[in-house]
Design a protein around this motif. Structure first.
Motif, mmCIF file in Angstrom:
data_model
loop_
_atom_site.group_PDB
_atom_site.id
_atom_site.type_symbol
_atom_site.label_atom_id
_atom_site.label_comp_id
_atom_site.label_asym_id
_atom_site.label_seq_id
_atom_site.Cartn_x
_atom_site.Cartn_y
_atom_site.Cartn_z
ATOM 1 N N ARG A 1 33.500 21.222 38.470
ATOM 2 C CA ARG A 1 34.657 21.592 39.150
ATOM 3 C C ARG A 1 34.686 23.376 39.277
ATOM 4 N N ALA A 2 35.211 23.862 40.459
ATOM 5 C CA ALA A 2 35.678 25.296 40.258
ATOM 6 C C ALA A 2 36.781 25.353 39.334
ATOM 7 N N LEU A 3 36.715 26.372 38.450
ATOM 8 C CA LEU A 3 37.630 26.930 37.678
ATOM 9 C C LEU A 3 38.270 28.146 37.988
ATOM 10 N N PRO A 4 39.598 28.384 37.768
ATOM 11 C CA PRO A 4 40.180 29.624 38.279
ATOM 12 C C PRO A 4 39.847 30.643 37.114
ATOM 13 N N ALA A 5 39.321 31.495 37.869
ATOM 14 C CA ALA A 5 38.952 32.936 37.032
ATOM 15 C C ALA A 5 38.727 34.230 37.794
ATOM 16 N N LEU A 6 39.374 35.467 37.215
ATOM 17 C CA LEU A 6 39.769 36.687 38.033
ATOM 18 C C LEU A 6 38.846 37.540 37.194
ATOM 19 N N ASP A 7 38.442 38.609 37.976
ATOM 20 C CA ASP A 7 38.141 39.828 37.297
ATOM 21 C C ASP A 7 39.280 40.829 37.556
ATOM 22 N N LEU A 8 39.907 41.459 36.489
ATOM 23 C CA LEU A 8 40.961 42.485 36.671
ATOM 24 C C LEU A 8 40.674 43.432 36.482
ATOM 25 N N SER A 9 39.363 44.019 36.153
ATOM 26 C CA SER A 9 38.900 45.400 35.720
ATOM 27 C C SER A 9 39.465 46.648 36.316
ATOM 28 N N LEU A 10 40.033 46.390 37.906
ATOM 29 C CA LEU A 10 40.117 47.639 38.524
ATOM 30 C C LEU A 10 41.512 48.415 37.918
ATOM 31 N N CYS A 11 42.473 47.646 37.239
ATOM 32 C CA CYS A 11 43.544 47.793 36.844
ATOM 33 C C CYS A 11 43.880 47.088 35.832
ATOM 34 N N PHE A 12 43.302 46.637 34.858
ATOM 35 C CA PHE A 12 43.475 45.516 33.934
ATOM 36 C C PHE A 12 44.916 45.541 33.180
ATOM 37 N N GLY A 13 45.226 46.784 32.883
ATOM 38 C CA GLY A 13 46.553 46.718 31.908
ATOM 39 C C GLY A 13 47.618 46.428 32.776
ATOM 40 N N SER A 14 47.708 46.863 33.753
ATOM 41 C CA SER A 14 49.045 46.575 34.673
ATOM 42 C C SER A 14 48.771 45.044 35.487
ATOM 43 N N TRP A 15 47.884 44.857 35.609
ATOM 44 C CA TRP A 15 47.390 43.703 36.168
ATOM 45 C C TRP A 15 47.642 42.292 35.439
ATOM 46 N N LEU A 16 47.160 42.585 33.861
ATOM 47 C CA LEU A 16 47.375 41.696 33.118
ATOM 48 C C LEU A 16 49.110 41.518 32.626
ATOM 49 N N GLU A 17 49.815 42.586 32.519
ATOM 50 C CA GLU A 17 50.880 42.736 32.368
ATOM 51 C C GLU A 17 51.923 42.006 33.249
ATOM 52 N N THR A 18 51.509 41.808 34.680
ATOM 53 C CA THR A 18 52.001 41.497 35.557
ATOM 54 C C THR A 18 51.894 39.671 35.730
#
Length: 393
Positions: A77-94
Motif C-alpha cells: 500500500r501507499a502510505l501517507p508521507a510528506l517532505d516538509l524541509s522547505l519550512c519545517f518548523g512552521s509546517w509541523l507547528e501547523t
C-alpha cells in the motif's frame, strides 16, 4: 594522484562503510524493529510520516517520503508521507497531529533546530525520530563522524523501516494479505495471526540480513568498480578543469540521490572539500510538472538538458533499472552534444549499458531497488571524494 593509488584508496573507502555497518546495525536492529511496529500501529490509526532536514539532509526527507508513498515492493500500500524541509518548523507547528510520525535528519554532530522541532512534535503526541539526536522516541547517535558514511547508514535505516512496516500490517489486519511477488523477501509471513513479540524479533533479523547484503555489495563494488570509479573521476576532473559542470538527473528515489550528489558538490561538508559546479534536473517541481503536462514525462530531462548543457559538461544519470525512457532520451542528447556521460545503474545496467550510452557505467549488480540505491550512495559519495582529491593534485 596516481591512478593505482586512487584505485586502492577508493577500494578502502568503500570497505570502510562495512566496518561502520557491522558495528551499527547489530546495535540498532531490535530497536528499529520495535519502532517499525509502532509506525504500523500509527499508520493504521490514520497517522502520517512527516520528514524534514536541511541542506543535503533534506534529500533524505525527500527520499523517505517517496519510498513510503510510492513503495517499490509489488502489492504494498501507499502510505501517507510528506517532505516538509522547505519550512519545517512552521509546517509541523501547523499540521502535525498526535497520531503522526515525525522524522528529522541532520549531520553527524546533530542539528539543534531539528531537535527543537522534534521536541515540539513529541509534546503534541507524535512518534519522533532523531537521525541523529539525543531526544526523541527513536534517537540514535551518528553511525560515523564521516558525513557521507553517516548519511548512507541512515538511508539503510529508513529503507528498512518502510520495507518492514508492511510486515506488521500483515499481522494486525483481520485478514492478512499475501506479500505477492515480494513474498520471497519475507519468508516469515504467513496466513495466521502470530505473537507480535516473535514477529518483532524476526523483523530485527531481517534488518540485519539487509545490512549484510549491502556489505556484500560494497565488497563487490570495491573489487569490480573501483578502477572504473577512479577512471571516471579522472575524466570528470578533466572536464571540470575546462569549465564544465555536472548535470545530474534521476527518477523517484534516484531523483533524491541526484539532488544529494549535487548538494554534496556545491555545499560539501564544511572545511572538508572544495565546491564543484553542479545542477540537478530533478530539483525543480514546477519545471518537471510543466514539461510532463504540456509535452510528456519522457522529455522532462531532455528539455532541461537542451536549455542548460554545454559540450564541456558532464551528464550524470542515476537509474536503478538502466531502462527509464526519460533517462535514455537525455543521455542520447548528451551524446549528441559531446558531453561526458556517466551512469550509476543497477541490475545489469539495462538498455543504457546495452546501447553504450555512457562513457562510464558504475553498475550495482543487484535486482532489488533499496539495496541498489544504498550501494549507489556509497559509490557516488566516494566519487565525490575522489574528485576533491584529484582537484588537490
Amino acid at each position: 594522484m596516481k591512478e593505482a593509488m586512487l584505485h586502492r584508496w577508493i577500494e578502502e573507502r568503500l570497505l570502510e562503510r562495512n566496518r561502520v555497518s557491522q558495528a551499527f546495525f547489530p546495535r540498532e536492529a531490535m530497536r528499529l524493529a520495535e519502532a517499525c511496529r509502532q509506525m504500523a500501529e500509527r499508520f493504521l490509526e490514520g497517522g502520517r510520516l512527516l520528514a524534514f532536514g536541511r541542506g543535503p539532509y533534506a534529500t533524505d526527507a525527500q527520499h523517505v517520503s517517496v519510498e513510503f508513498l510510492h513503495p517499490v515492493i509489488v502489492g504494498k500500500r501507499a502510505l501517507p508521507a510528506l517532505d516538509l524541509s522547505l519550512c519545517f518548523g512552521s509546517w509541523l507547528e501547523t499540521i502535525a497531529r498526535p497520531q503522526d510520525m515525525v522524522m528529522g535528519f541532520g549531520p553527524p554532530e546533530g542539528d539543534d533546530e531539528v531537535e527543537a522541532v522534534l521536541q515540539k512534535a513529541h509534546n503534541k503526541g507524535a512518534l519522533t525520530f532523531a537521525l541523529p539526536g539525543q531526544r526523541a522516541d527513536y534517537a540514535t547517535a551518528a553511525p560515523s563522524d564521516d558525513p557521507f558514511i553517516h548519511q548512507e547508514m541512515i538511508e539503510i535505516l529508513y529503507h528498512t523501516l518502510w520495507e518492514t512496516v508492511h510486515v506488521f500490517f500483515e499481522h494486525r489486519e483481520v485478514a492478512p494479505r499475501d506479500a505477492g511477488e515480494a513474498s520471497f523477501l519475507y519468508p516469515f509471513l504467513g496466513g495466521h495471526q502470530r505473537d507480535l513479540a516473535a514477529v518483532t524479533a524476526e523483523v530485527a533479523a531481517s534488518i540485519l540480513s539487509k545490512a549484510r547484503e549491502d556489505e556484500r555489495l560494497r565488497v563487490e563494488a570495491a573489487k569490480m568498480c573501483a578502477a572504473t570509479i577512479a577512471d571516471c573521476a579522472a575524466a570528470m576532473a578533466e572536464r571540470l578543469r575546462r569549465g564544465g559542470r555536472i548535470i545530474a538527473f534521476g527518477n523517484g528515489g534516484s531523483a533524491t540521490d541526484a539532488n544529494d550528489f549535487v548538494l554534496d558538490c556545491v555545499m560539501p561538508p564544511q572545511g572538508a572539500m572544495r565546491p564543484i559546479p553542479a545542477v540537478s534536473l530533478a530539483m525543480e517541481p514546477a519545471v518537471l510538472t510543466a514539461v510532463a503536462n504540456d509535452v510528456g514525462q519522457e522529455v522532462i530531462f531532455l528539455r532541461q538538458l537542451i536549455a542548460h548543457a554545454r559540450t564541456e559538461d558532464i551528464a550524470l544519470a542515476i537509474s536503478t533499472s538502466g531502462g527509464s525512457k526519460n533517462i535514455i532520451i537525455a543521455l542520447e542528447e548528451a551524446r549528441r552534444r559531446g558531453m561526458l556521460t556517466v551512469g550509476l545503474l543497477g541490475y545489469d545496467g539495462g538498455e543504457i549499458v546495452r546501447r553504450r550510452l555512457v562513457d562510464f557505467a558504475l553498475v550495482v549488480r543487484c535486482d532489488y531497488i533499496p539495496r541498489i540505491q544504498e550501494t549507489q550512495a556509497s559509490i557516488y559519495h566516494t566519487l565525490r571524494e575522489a574528485l576533491d582529491r584529484l582537484s588537490a593534485d
